[in-house]
Design a protein around this motif. Structure first.
Motif, PDB file in Angstrom:
ATOM      1  N   ALA A  15       0.834  -1.212   0.000  1.00 14.02           N
ATOM      2  CA  ALA A  15       0.000   0.000   0.000  1.00 14.02           C
ATOM      3  C   ALA A  15       0.863   1.254   0.000  1.00 14.02           C
ATOM      4  CB  ALA A  15      -0.936  -0.014   1.209  1.00 14.02           C
ATOM      5  N   GLU A  18       2.443   1.750  -3.358  1.00 17.74           N
ATOM      6  CA  GLU A  18       1.462   2.240  -4.315  1.00 17.74           C
ATOM      7  C   GLU A  18       1.296   3.763  -4.203  1.00 17.74           C
ATOM      8  OE1 GLU A  18      -2.744   1.175  -3.843  1.00 17.74           O
ATOM      9  OE2 GLU A  18      -2.716   0.604  -5.955  1.00 17.74           O
ATOM     10  N   VAL A  19       1.283   4.275  -2.979  1.00 18.87           N
ATOM     11  CA  VAL A  19       1.186   5.732  -2.799  1.00 18.87           C
ATOM     12  C   VAL A  19       2.390   6.423  -3.447  1.00 18.87           C
ATOM     13  CG1 VAL A  19       1.249   7.581  -1.073  1.00 18.87           C
ATOM     14  CG2 VAL A  19      -0.259   5.614  -0.738  1.00 18.87           C
ATOM     15  N   ALA A  21       4.177   5.396  -5.947  1.00 15.95           N
ATOM     16  CA  ALA A  21       4.068   5.326  -7.411  1.00 15.95           C
ATOM     17  C   ALA A  21       3.001   6.286  -7.929  1.00 15.95           C
ATOM     18  CB  ALA A  21       3.752   3.889  -7.844  1.00 15.95           C
ATOM     19  N   ILE A  22       1.875   6.351  -7.227  1.00 15.54           N
ATOM     20  CA  ILE A  22       0.787   7.215  -7.714  1.00 15.54           C
ATOM     21  C   ILE A  22       1.201   8.688  -7.647  1.00 15.54           C
ATOM     22  CG2 ILE A  22      -1.601   7.962  -7.281  1.00 15.54           C
ATOM     23  CD1 ILE A  22      -2.230   5.092  -6.459  1.00 15.54           C
ATOM     24  N   CYS A  24       4.069   9.857  -8.427  1.00 19.95           N
ATOM     25  CA  CYS A  24       4.787  10.099  -9.694  1.00 19.95           C
ATOM     26  C   CYS A  24       3.815  10.137 -10.869  1.00 19.95           C
ATOM     27  CB  CYS A  24       5.826   9.004  -9.918  1.00 19.95           C
ATOM     28  SG  CYS A  24       7.142   8.981  -8.668  1.00 19.95           S
ATOM     29  N   LEU A  38      -3.011  12.024  -1.654  1.00 22.64           N
ATOM     30  CA  LEU A  38      -2.044  11.063  -1.107  1.00 22.64           C
ATOM     31  C   LEU A  38      -1.417  11.557   0.191  1.00 22.64           C
ATOM     32  CD1 LEU A  38      -0.180  10.301  -4.448  1.00 22.64           C
ATOM     33  CD2 LEU A  38      -1.985   8.916  -3.408  1.00 22.64           C
ATOM     34  N   ARG A 121      -1.007   5.778   8.876  1.00 23.71           N
ATOM     35  CA  ARG A 121      -2.210   5.077   8.454  1.00 23.71           C
ATOM     36  C   ARG A 121      -3.420   5.925   8.869  1.00 23.71           C
ATOM     37  NH1 ARG A 121      -2.941  -0.595   8.165  1.00 23.71           N
ATOM     38  NH2 ARG A 121      -1.243  -0.909   9.640  1.00 23.71           N
ATOM     39  N   GLU A 124      -8.503   6.364   5.561  1.00 21.97           N
ATOM     40  CA  GLU A 124      -8.574   6.210   4.095  1.00 21.97           C
ATOM     41  C   GLU A 124      -7.368   5.475   3.526  1.00 21.97           C
ATOM     42  OE1 GLU A 124      -9.070  10.381   3.136  1.00 21.97           O
ATOM     43  OE2 GLU A 124     -11.142   9.942   2.548  1.00 21.97           O
ATOM     44  N   GLY A 125      -6.499   4.967   4.390  1.00 17.66           N
ATOM     45  CA  GLY A 125      -5.316   4.256   3.921  1.00 17.66           C
ATOM     46  C   GLY A 125      -4.047   5.007   4.311  1.00 17.66           C
ATOM     47  N   TRP A 126      -2.901   4.526   3.853  1.00 17.14           N
ATOM     48  CA  TRP A 126      -1.615   5.148   4.171  1.00 17.14           C
ATOM     49  C   TRP A 126      -1.495   6.478   3.440  1.00 17.14           C
ATOM     50  CZ3 TRP A 126       1.768   3.651   7.847  1.00 17.14           C
ATOM     51  CH2 TRP A 126       1.615   2.360   8.364  1.00 17.14           C
ATOM     52  N   ARG A 127      -1.065   7.507   4.170  1.00 16.65           N
ATOM     53  CA  ARG A 127      -0.900   8.833   3.585  1.00 16.65           C
ATOM     54  C   ARG A 127       0.456   9.407   3.990  1.00 16.65           C
ATOM     55  NH1 ARG A 127      -4.201   7.048   1.005  1.00 16.65           N
ATOM     56  NH2 ARG A 127      -6.337   7.718   0.604  1.00 16.65           N
TER      57      ARG A 127
ATOM     58  N   GLU B   3      -8.229   0.130  -1.920  1.00 15.54           N
ATOM     59  CA  GLU B   3      -7.030  -0.447  -1.333  1.00 15.54           C
ATOM     60  C   GLU B   3      -7.250  -1.880  -0.881  1.00 15.54           C
ATOM     61  OE1 GLU B   3      -4.218   2.328   0.714  1.00 15.54           O
ATOM     62  OE2 GLU B   3      -6.081   3.422   0.905  1.00 15.54           O
ATOM     63  N   ARG B   7      -4.382  -4.328  -2.194  1.00 16.00           N
ATOM     64  CA  ARG B   7      -3.465  -4.880  -1.216  1.00 16.00           C
ATOM     65  C   ARG B   7      -3.436  -6.393  -1.236  1.00 16.00           C
ATOM     66  NH1 ARG B   7      -4.651  -1.903   4.427  1.00 16.00           N
ATOM     67  NH2 ARG B   7      -4.308   0.233   3.744  1.00 16.00           N
TER      68      ARG B   7
END
Lengths: 165, 165, 165
Positions: A15, A18-19, A21-22, A24, A38, A121, A124-127, B3, B7
Motif C-alpha cells: 500500500a 502504491e502511494v 508510485a501514484i 509520480c 495522497l 495510516r 482512508e489508507g496510508w498517507r 485499497e 493490497r
C-alpha cells in the motif's frame, strides 16, 4: 536495521509503495487533485530552502505544485524503497527518484534525488504526513535549489586510483 | 483506489512484477523466445500508431521486436508499478520504463514511458494479454512515434513562478 | 521460471530488496561501513576484469570502494529485481542499476547495468555472498571497464526496418 520490524506487514508495504508510485503518475499527468489526496490534510512538505518549495498542508501543496506546469513534460521514476515501521500505523520511508523535466524550448533537466517520508495510516489508507526531498545530484541544466544530500568526505590522505580508461 | 483489492495477493503481486522485470531483461538480451512467452498467444500490443508498432499475438510480437536489433545496445529500467486486481485472475497494471538505446554509431536515445497492461492468470502463470505503451517524454534523439501521454493543461491565467536559479 | 519457488517467501523478498536498496543508499552517501555490512565476510565481488574491480571479502570490498570518492557525487537507482530461491536460505537475484556519476569538473558519466547476486541467509539476515556486475551499456563519458552483458546477435540476413522518423 531491525529486520523483524522491516519485514512485517507485506500488505502495508504494498500500500505504501502504491502511494509512492501514484505520486509520480499523478504529477506527470498534472492530476493535482489525485496527488494531493495522497497526503494528510496537515502534511509538511519540504523540497528546498526557498519558501516556495515548502508546503503546509495538502491544499497548500496542491497549489504550490502548479509550478510544475512551467515544464512541458516530466517523468518521475521511483526506486530503492526502504520502509521502517515505527509502529503499526507509522512508517519512515526512503525512496529514490529520477526526475526528468522538459522545458517548452525542448531542453531538459534531470535531478537524481530521494524522498525522506513519514507515512501514517489513516481511515482512508496510508498517507504521506511529512516529505523532505534531498538531491543526490543533477545534471547542469537543473537549477532548482533542492536540499542537498550530505555525503561523507574522503579521509585525509586519500588518493584517487587511476582506474578509468 | 480500492485499497482492499490492491493490497490483496502479495504472491500474485510478486509474480506480476517478475513478468515485468523479465520483459526488460529478455529484451536487453534479445532473448525473444523468453520475451514472447510472457504474453498470451492472442495478446494485443500497441506501442504507437504505426502498424509496425502494433502486434496481434505473441508470435507476431516476437517477429516485430526483431526491430530492436537496429540498436547496438539497450537498457530498460522498470519502476512505479501499480496493480489493480479486477478479479482473482485478472489485473490492470501500470508501470514506468526508462529505456536507453544506443545506435551502431554510439549515439543514444532515451524514452521515458509507461506500460498500461492487462494481465491474466493462465495455467502457466500470469501473462500479459494486452499492452499499450505511452510516452511521458523523450530526449530529442529518440524519434520513434510512441503513443503520447495526455497531460492536463494549466488553467487559464496561470503564470509560471520564477523559481529556477 | 519455476513460479512456485519464486513466489514463495514475501517477507524474504522484502528483506532481500531492502539489502539491494541500502547498498545504493550507502554507496551514494559513502557510508562504507554500512555498505560492507550487507555482504558476507567471505564475499566475492566482481565489477570487471581489472583486479582493482574485484574483491575477496567484505573488508577488501570496503577498501576497494573508496575509489568512488574520485566522483564528486553519485546516484544509484535500482529496479527490475528478480529473485529465485534455490532453497530456504539461498537466493539467486538479478537487479538493474542506473548509476549516475559526477566528476569534480561537473562532467557526468552514466552506466546502465545489472547486478547478478547470490544471497545467503545468515544469523544477521540476508547478505550478499557473491556479486557480479554486468553492463548493458553506458554513455560515452563512462570509461570504467565493467563486464559486458552478452546480447544475442541478429540472425543472418536480418535487415533493419525504417521505423524511426
Amino acid at each position: 536495521m531491525n529486520e523483524a520490524k522491516s519485514r512485517s506487514n507485506p500488505e502495508d508495504r504494498a500500500a505504501i509503495e502504491e502511494v509512492l508510485a501514484i505520486y509520480c503518475i499523478a504529477l506527470d499527468e498534472m492530476d493535482l487533485d489525485r496527488l494531493a489526496a495522497l497526503f494528510t490534510a496537515d502534511c509538511r512538505v519540504d523540497y528546498g530552502p526557498d519558501a516556495r518549495l515548502q508546503s503546509n498542508g495538502a491544499a497548500d501543496l496542491r497549489q504550490s505544485l502548479e509550478r510544475m506546469w512551467r515544464w512541458r513534460r516530466t517523468s518521475h521514476h521511483l526506486s530503492n524503497v526502504t520502509i521502517d515501521f515505527e509502529d503499526a500505523d507509522t512508517a519512515n520511508v526512503v525512496s529514490y527518484v529520477l526526475a526528468w523535466h522538459e522545458r517548452p524550448d525542448l531542453t531538459s533537466a534531470t535531478v537524481y534525488g530521494r524522498y525522506v517520508d513519514r507515512f501514517v495510516r489513516t481511515t482512508e489508507g496510508w498517507r504521506i504526513a511529512k516529505r523532505r526531498m534531498l538531491m543526490n545530484g543533477s545534471d547542469r541544466a537543473f537549477t532548482v535549489d533542492i536540499n542537498p544530500l550530505e555525503r561523507r568526505e574522503a579521509p585525509a590522505g586519500w588518493t584517487a586510483p587511476d582506474i578509468d580508461r
